[in-house]
Design an enzyme around this catalytic site. Structure first.
Site, PDB file in Angstrom:
ATOM      1  N   LYS A  40      15.807   3.499   0.596  1.00 43.42           N
ATOM      2  CA  LYS A  40      16.844   3.489   1.682  1.00 43.42           C
ATOM      3  C   LYS A  40      16.280   2.364   2.840  1.00 43.42           C
ATOM      4  CE  LYS A  40      13.736   4.968   4.795  1.00 43.42           C
ATOM      5  NZ  LYS A  40      13.395   4.089   5.562  1.00 43.42           N
TER       6      LYS A  40
ATOM      7  N   SER B 266       0.838  -1.320  -0.107  1.00 44.60           N
ATOM      8  CA  SER B 266      -0.096   0.021   0.061  1.00 44.60           C
ATOM      9  C   SER B 266       1.013   1.148  -0.017  1.00 44.60           C
ATOM     10  CB  SER B 266      -0.932  -0.002   1.316  1.00 44.60           C
ATOM     11  OG  SER B 266      -0.352  -0.019   2.307  1.00 44.60           O
TER      12      SER B 266
ATOM     13  N   ASP C 170      15.398   1.646   9.434  1.00 43.76           N
ATOM     14  CA  ASP C 170      14.271   2.332   8.964  1.00 43.76           C
ATOM     15  C   ASP C 170      14.240   3.935   9.179  1.00 43.76           C
ATOM     16  OD1 ASP C 170      11.563   1.623   7.540  1.00 43.76           O
ATOM     17  OD2 ASP C 170      10.777   2.642   9.147  1.00 43.76           O
TER      18      ASP C 170
END
Length: 346
Positions: free
Chosen positions: A105, A20, A186
């Site tokens: 990334k 999504s 993250d």
């Protein structure tokens, strides 16, 4: 790379994945960018229905798997938003197939992975760029312009805080150590990148402390300091335990520039606050879609045969600092050397 690297008027994109996030942000950005077309999508077998739906929505060919998409001669460039552990492998495979690559990334979770990609990109004469969308929002350019103007004096300290909460038990890949999960690779990438961007170099050394939410096998929050030498520092925190927060401050000898929403979405204006002895002022930076600006900048680099604005040496530096934070945390917060003239990875 001086000659333009493909001969079509339109850069034809393929996307590896059908989540999504991709469908909401990157696919519309590719489809809406002049000179770009979203031509193909591929997914894992269990996401085939989602891929088919995206193919219908964007008028894109749906390939049975990632390898089949890379083999499609009608694709010039691919976007790779796979789990972190797949970034190096699929970037190298895409380059071997003659594609330009925009990879999410972190490009790699160590500097050696970035070095391998750099070598392969050179050999293939193809453009590779790591996707740091926040860099392309005009509010970052405005913050850099204020800093360059000398209004806040010399940059001494960057504070950066990037966080959003991910619930336990949510099957989010960021909670899975086998897929390169955890806060550092993250949201941590942004917290690390901001000081490197504004200081324009790697720190000399870093120290980090990580914590993990009970029941999770990945780092979920971190606080780190970076020493850039000559009394210049950065203090960063990042987390998937709390948030949302995406803010940074540039502290100069005579004032501060604050950006409180570095992830401003396409309907949100950017706000840059400047604090000096003369008082406080807020500047509004008109809303912009930084995903689309990122796609446009990448496509331009491909078309003109020039290096991408997020350079491969930037990516190597970010990976080196990220690895050093992991090493420091494992050593109880000990200082780890990270300077640009640190030993080359073997």
């Amino acid at each position: 790379m001086t000659a333009p690297q493909h001969h079509h008027d339109t850069l034809r994109w393929g996307v590896l994945g059908a989540t999504s996030y991709i469908a909401t942000h990157l696919m519309p950005a590719i489809a809406a960018t002049d000179g770009c077309a979203l031509s193909a999508v591929a997914s894992r077998p269990e996401r085939a229905a989602a891929a088919a739906e995206l193919g219908r929505r964007f008028g894109a060919t749906v390939h049975r798997d990632y390898a089949a998409l890379l083999a499609d001669p009608g694709i010039d460039a691919v976007y790779i938003p796979l789990p972190n552990t797949g970034h190096v492998e699929w970037t190298l495979r895409a380059l071997a197939a003659g594609k330009h690559v925009l990879v999410e990334k972190p490009m790699a979770m160590d500097e050696d992975g970035c070095a391998r990609i750099e070598k392969a990109a050179e050999a293939a004469s193809r453009t590779v760029m790591e996707a740091f969308m926040y860099r392309f929002h005009p509010q970052q350019r405005r913050a850099a312009d204020i800093l360059a103007s000398g209004e806040i004096g010399e940059l001494r300290l960057v504070r950066a805080s990037f966080a959003f909460r991910i619930e336990s038990g949510s099957d989010n890949i960021r909670l899975d150590p086998a897929l390169g999960g955890g806060a550092t690779w993250d949201v941590g990438c942004y917290a690390v990148d901001a000081p490197l961007l504004f200081f324009g170099q790697a720190p000399e050394r870093v120290r980090a402390r990580f914590s993990s939410r009970p029941g999770l096998a990945v780092d979920t929050s971190a606080v780190a300091t970076m020493d850039f030498g000559q009394g210049r520092s950065a203090v960063v925190d990042y987390s998937i335990d709390y948030g949302p927060r995406a803010a940074y401050e540039l502290q100069g000898t005579h004032g501060t520039v604050m950006v409180r929403n570095a992830w401003a979405m396409d309907a949100e204006d950017g706000v840059v606050t400047v604090l000096t002895q003369d008082g406080v002022r807020e500047e509004t930076v008109p809303a912009a879609d930084h995903y689309r600006l990122q796609v446009d900048a990448f496509a331009r680099a491909v078309r003109d045969g020039v290096p991408a604005p997020m350079s491969l040496s930037d990516s190597r530096r970010t990976a080196r600092v990220g690895s050093a934070l992991v090493a420091s945390a494992a050593a109880g917060g000990a200082a780890v050397e990270t300077s640009d003239d640190a030993p080359e990875p073997r």
